[in-house]
Write a protein that holds these residues in place. Structure first.
Motif, PDB file in Angstrom:
ATOM      1  N   UNK A  22       6.709  21.909  11.425  1.00 40.28           N
ATOM      2  CA  UNK A  22       5.624  22.882  11.310  1.00 40.28           C
ATOM      3  C   UNK A  22       4.912  22.685   9.979  1.00 40.28           C
ATOM      4  N   UNK A  23       3.604  22.402  10.061  1.00 42.03           N
ATOM      5  CA  UNK A  23       2.773  22.252   8.876  1.00 42.03           C
ATOM      6  C   UNK A  23       1.633  23.252   8.953  1.00 42.03           C
ATOM      7  N   UNK A  24       1.304  23.841   7.832  1.00 41.06           N
ATOM      8  CA  UNK A  24       0.149  24.735   7.750  1.00 41.06           C
ATOM      9  C   UNK A  24      -1.046  23.935   7.255  1.00 41.06           C
ATOM     10  N   UNK A  25      -2.188  24.197   7.803  1.00 41.83           N
ATOM     11  CA  UNK A  25      -3.422  23.563   7.347  1.00 41.83           C
ATOM     12  C   UNK A  25      -4.527  24.602   7.376  1.00 41.83           C
ATOM     13  N   UNK A  26      -5.357  24.575   6.389  1.00 45.05           N
ATOM     14  CA  UNK A  26      -6.482  25.488   6.296  1.00 45.05           C
ATOM     15  C   UNK A  26      -7.009  25.503   4.872  1.00 45.05           C
ATOM     16  N   UNK A  27      -8.117  26.098   4.686  1.00 42.76           N
ATOM     17  CA  UNK A  27      -8.738  26.081   3.369  1.00 42.76           C
ATOM     18  C   UNK A  27      -7.866  26.739   2.298  1.00 42.76           C
ATOM     19  N   UNK A  28      -7.019  27.680   2.718  1.00 40.55           N
ATOM     20  CA  UNK A  28      -6.157  28.360   1.755  1.00 40.55           C
ATOM     21  C   UNK A  28      -5.027  27.463   1.253  1.00 40.55           C
ATOM     22  N   UNK A  29      -4.717  26.381   1.961  1.00 43.32           N
ATOM     23  CA  UNK A  29      -3.642  25.484   1.545  1.00 43.32           C
ATOM     24  C   UNK A  29      -4.166  24.226   0.862  1.00 43.32           C
ATOM     25  N   UNK A  30      -5.462  24.105   0.702  1.00 43.12           N
ATOM     26  CA  UNK A  30      -6.063  22.915   0.097  1.00 43.12           C
ATOM     27  C   UNK A  30      -5.706  22.814  -1.384  1.00 43.12           C
ATOM     28  N   UNK A  31      -5.486  21.590  -1.827  1.00 43.18           N
ATOM     29  CA  UNK A  31      -5.190  21.359  -3.239  1.00 43.18           C
ATOM     30  C   UNK A  31      -6.463  21.350  -4.081  1.00 43.18           C
ATOM     31  N   UNK A  32      -7.588  21.047  -3.463  1.00 44.85           N
ATOM     32  CA  UNK A  32      -8.891  21.084  -4.132  1.00 44.85           C
ATOM     33  C   UNK A  32      -9.870  21.842  -3.241  1.00 44.85           C
ATOM     34  N   UNK A  33     -10.804  22.505  -3.824  1.00 45.73           N
ATOM     35  CA  UNK A  33     -11.869  23.212  -3.097  1.00 45.73           C
ATOM     36  C   UNK A  33     -11.337  24.287  -2.149  1.00 45.73           C
ATOM     37  N   UNK A  34     -10.297  24.984  -2.556  1.00 42.83           N
ATOM     38  CA  UNK A  34      -9.758  26.059  -1.740  1.00 42.83           C
ATOM     39  C   UNK A  34     -10.809  27.127  -1.470  1.00 42.83           C
ATOM     40  N   UNK A  35     -10.887  27.579  -0.239  1.00 45.68           N
ATOM     41  CA  UNK A  35     -11.861  28.588   0.143  1.00 45.68           C
ATOM     42  C   UNK A  35     -13.181  28.019   0.611  1.00 45.68           C
ATOM     43  N   UNK A  36     -13.310  26.711   0.594  1.00 43.71           N
ATOM     44  CA  UNK A  36     -14.556  26.068   1.003  1.00 43.71           C
ATOM     45  C   UNK A  36     -14.294  25.105   2.158  1.00 43.71           C
ATOM     46  N   UNK A  37     -15.345  24.676   2.834  1.00 48.34           N
ATOM     47  CA  UNK A  37     -15.214  23.755   3.963  1.00 48.34           C
ATOM     48  C   UNK A  37     -14.577  22.431   3.534  1.00 48.34           C
ATOM     49  N   UNK A  38     -14.894  21.948   2.337  1.00 50.57           N
ATOM     50  CA  UNK A  38     -14.281  20.711   1.847  1.00 50.57           C
ATOM     51  C   UNK A  38     -12.773  20.858   1.738  1.00 50.57           C
ATOM     52  N   UNK A  39     -12.311  22.026   1.335  1.00 47.33           N
ATOM     53  CA  UNK A  39     -10.882  22.289   1.263  1.00 47.33           C
ATOM     54  C   UNK A  39     -10.230  22.298   2.629  1.00 47.33           C
ATOM     55  N   UNK A  40     -10.936  22.820   3.612  1.00 54.07           N
ATOM     56  CA  UNK A  40     -10.421  22.835   4.974  1.00 54.07           C
ATOM     57  C   UNK A  40     -10.231  21.410   5.492  1.00 54.07           C
ATOM     58  N   UNK A  41     -11.193  20.544   5.229  1.00 52.85           N
ATOM     59  CA  UNK A  41     -11.100  19.159   5.663  1.00 52.85           C
ATOM     60  C   UNK A  41      -9.943  18.461   4.951  1.00 52.85           C
ATOM     61  N   UNK A  42      -9.840  18.652   3.641  1.00 50.82           N
ATOM     62  CA  UNK A  42      -8.764  18.030   2.866  1.00 50.82           C
ATOM     63  C   UNK A  42      -7.402  18.477   3.376  1.00 50.82           C
ATOM     64  N   UNK A  43      -7.250  19.742   3.637  1.00 53.80           N
ATOM     65  CA  UNK A  43      -5.992  20.288   4.117  1.00 53.80           C
ATOM     66  C   UNK A  43      -5.662  19.786   5.521  1.00 53.80           C
TER      67      UNK A  43
END
Length: 58
Positions: A22-43
């Motif tokens: 089980x892995x979580x993915x979403x903008x809140x788990x991004x290492x960069x740009x958390x809260x933004x669309x770029x963070x969602x893609x990175x995550x």
């Protein structure tokens, strides 16, 4: 009160759970740009890479 995007990048959600199935993915788990669309893609890419890597090792 929290500032916008202040509570993102929680390391707890960036790791695998339940024996690495089980892995979580979403903008809140991004290492960069958390809260933004770029963070969602990175995550999403991070989680997809982890799943694919586990799938190859089976």
């Amino acid at each position: 009160m929290l500032a916008p995007h202040q509570n993102n990048r929680n390391i707890v959600y960036a790791k695998a759970y339940m024996g690495n199935i089980l892995w979580w993915a979403g903008t809140e788990t991004a290492q960069q740009y958390g809260g933004y669309m770029d963070g969602m893609v990175e995550s999403g890419l991070r989680a997809a890479h982890a799943v694919f890597k586990r799938w190859l090792n089976q």
